[in-house]
Write a protein that holds these residues in place. Sequence first.
Motif, PDB file in Angstrom:
ATOM      1  N   PHE A  20       0.896  -1.078  -0.006  1.00  0.00           N
ATOM      2  CA  PHE A  20      -0.325   0.146  -0.101  1.00  0.00           C
ATOM      3  C   PHE A  20       0.863   1.271  -0.012  1.00  0.00           C
ATOM      4  CE2 PHE A  20      -2.793   2.867   2.771  1.00  0.00           C
ATOM      5  CZ  PHE A  20      -3.543   3.400   1.552  1.00  0.00           C
ATOM      6  N   GLY A  21       2.068   1.128   0.612  1.00  0.00           N
ATOM      7  CA  GLY A  21       3.096   2.240   1.027  1.00  0.00           C
ATOM      8  C   GLY A  21       3.477   2.605  -0.723  1.00  0.00           C
ATOM      9  N   LEU A  22       3.944   1.520  -1.213  1.00  0.00           N
ATOM     10  CA  LEU A  22       4.628   1.814  -2.606  1.00  0.00           C
ATOM     11  C   LEU A  22       3.508   2.408  -3.546  1.00  0.00           C
ATOM     12  CD1 LEU A  22       6.486  -1.530  -2.921  1.00  0.00           C
ATOM     13  CD2 LEU A  22       7.348   0.705  -2.218  1.00  0.00           C
ATOM     14  N   LEU A  23       2.345   2.026  -3.423  1.00  0.00           N
ATOM     15  CA  LEU A  23       1.193   2.642  -4.351  1.00  0.00           C
ATOM     16  C   LEU A  23       1.106   3.932  -4.072  1.00  0.00           C
ATOM     17  CD1 LEU A  23      -1.324   2.509  -6.366  1.00  0.00           C
ATOM     18  CD2 LEU A  23      -2.653   1.517  -4.174  1.00  0.00           C
ATOM     19  N   ASN A  24       0.948   4.441  -2.833  1.00  0.00           N
ATOM     20  CA  ASN A  24       0.893   5.684  -2.380  1.00  0.00           C
ATOM     21  C   ASN A  24       2.142   6.544  -2.814  1.00  0.00           C
ATOM     22  OD1 ASN A  24      -1.416   6.480  -0.653  1.00  0.00           O
ATOM     23  ND2 ASN A  24      -1.060   4.584  -0.142  1.00  0.00           N
ATOM     24  N   GLU A  25       3.382   5.936  -2.612  1.00  0.00           N
ATOM     25  CA  GLU A  25       4.518   6.733  -3.091  1.00  0.00           C
ATOM     26  C   GLU A  25       4.196   7.060  -4.740  1.00  0.00           C
ATOM     27  OE1 GLU A  25       8.054   4.153  -3.201  1.00  0.00           O
ATOM     28  OE2 GLU A  25       9.419   5.712  -3.075  1.00  0.00           O
ATOM     29  N   GLU A  26       4.165   6.063  -5.363  1.00  0.00           N
ATOM     30  CA  GLU A  26       4.184   6.211  -7.003  1.00  0.00           C
ATOM     31  C   GLU A  26       2.949   7.219  -7.383  1.00  0.00           C
ATOM     32  OE1 GLU A  26       6.526   5.518  -8.575  1.00  0.00           O
ATOM     33  OE2 GLU A  26       7.377   4.230  -7.192  1.00  0.00           O
ATOM     34  N   ILE A  27       1.767   6.867  -6.835  1.00  0.00           N
ATOM     35  CA  ILE A  27       0.801   7.980  -7.215  1.00  0.00           C
ATOM     36  C   ILE A  27       0.893   9.174  -6.595  1.00  0.00           C
ATOM     37  CG2 ILE A  27      -1.806   8.228  -6.983  1.00  0.00           C
ATOM     38  CD1 ILE A  27      -0.773   5.987  -8.907  1.00  0.00           C
ATOM     39  N   GLY A  28       1.481   9.298  -5.444  1.00  0.00           N
ATOM     40  CA  GLY A  28       1.742  10.764  -4.586  1.00  0.00           C
ATOM     41  C   GLY A  28       2.605  11.410  -5.356  1.00  0.00           C
TER      42      GLY A  28
END
Length: 374
Positions: free
Chosen positions: A67-75
């Motif tokens: 979930f963190g990696l997803l937020n990193e890329e989208i963020g």
Amino acid sequence: MPLSAIREQQQTAFREFAREEVEPHAEAWDRDETIPLRSIDAFAGKGWFGTLIPAEHGGLGQDAVAFGLLNEEIGGACSSLRSVLTVHSMVSYAVCRWGSDTLRRQWLPRLATGEVIGAFCLSEETSGNDAGALATTAVHDGETFRLTGTKKWITYGQRSDVYLVFAACDGKPAAFLVERNLPGVEVVPVRGMSGTRASMVAELHLHDVAVPASSLVGRVGFGIAAVATSALDIGRYSVAWGCVGILAAALRTSLQHAHDRTSFGVRIGEHQLVQRMVADMATAHSAARLLCVEAGELKDAGDPRTVHATWTAKYFASCQAFRAAADAVQILGARGCLEGHTANRLLRDSKVMEIIEGSTQLQQIYLAQAASTS
Ligand SMILES: Cc1cc2nc3c(=O)[nH]c(=O)nc-3n(C[C@H](O)[C@H](O)[C@H](O)COP(=O)(O)OP(=O)(O)OC[C@H]3O[C@@H](n4cnc5c(N)ncnc54)[C@H](O)[C@@H]3O)c2cc1C
């Protein structure tokens, strides 16, 4: 930090989507103060609104680091879309952890696919950081609760289908799922936000809205201490990773300009004072990422120390993201002052990160107290 093969696969999928489907549109979305529905649908089509929702409820059931990696890329591509993911995940998490079986069955499968999007409604005119000072009331009336009050600054409130609303019931905080189409629910768009401008913030007016008693999430009295607090931990974690993405984006845009632009006969990246800003950005990016990974791994291990690690990660990452975005504007010079340039958007978005999910000052107080008692 080296990633395992599975993590690399996850990161590649998130990054490709972010770079191809999100980043090219981020300035237009920011300018128009909206994310087109087709882009929300494309994101939903990946199943990523259900990243944290267990597979038994129709989600992907992925762990906190994924979930963190997803937020990193989208963020890194668009903080507004990441904000929608943040609040939706907070609502999903609250339903999953505190909702009755009926509520879970009713909402989680649709939250997982993005068929319905959730919004988190805590803030009010008189209650921001002081989240317990709720003026919105819930009156128990037989099989229903009647909700009255106004919620402010609700991310994606303009479009959300269901609202997790916090209200005082006989003076005790409680949380309710409120469907958008109930009589008495009024949504008023808020325009002109400086940061996360496309996140479609709204005010939510509740005019004596009757919600079924079964909409209660958790118990009366536990709305803040349990439901909001645990959801805010997820929100803080999501924002911290989003800030790692902002740091990476600030670094990318700075490096590009430092390479392309010359002054006094050399590339500006060769001036040592510009190099200092780049070095600080790169270091902050690595350090923030490590703090986020630590918080995520503690979450995945079910270790309660994740709460403190998440506060630390969010505090560091948000402050550093704002500083890096300001330095990116500095490196860009006049171009960075222009709305429509990535660095300018990053600066506006990163300031929001220091205000939401516990402001920088609240985090400083908490972290200082924790340091003095550890
Ligand atoms: C873009 C955006 C999206 C948002 N989305 C949502 C959402 O989806 N749902 C939702 O519920 N809310 C949302 N919010 C609201 C957000 O959670 C609040 O802005 C935040 O909690 C801070 O509250 P406040 O703005 O009322 O500031 P206040 O609490 O009034 O604080 C103002 C200033 O005083 C400082 N301060 C306050 N108390 C102390 C203290 N004890 N010690 C030291 N300093 C202090 C703060 O750090 C801050 O600098 C959003 C806000 C923004 C900007």
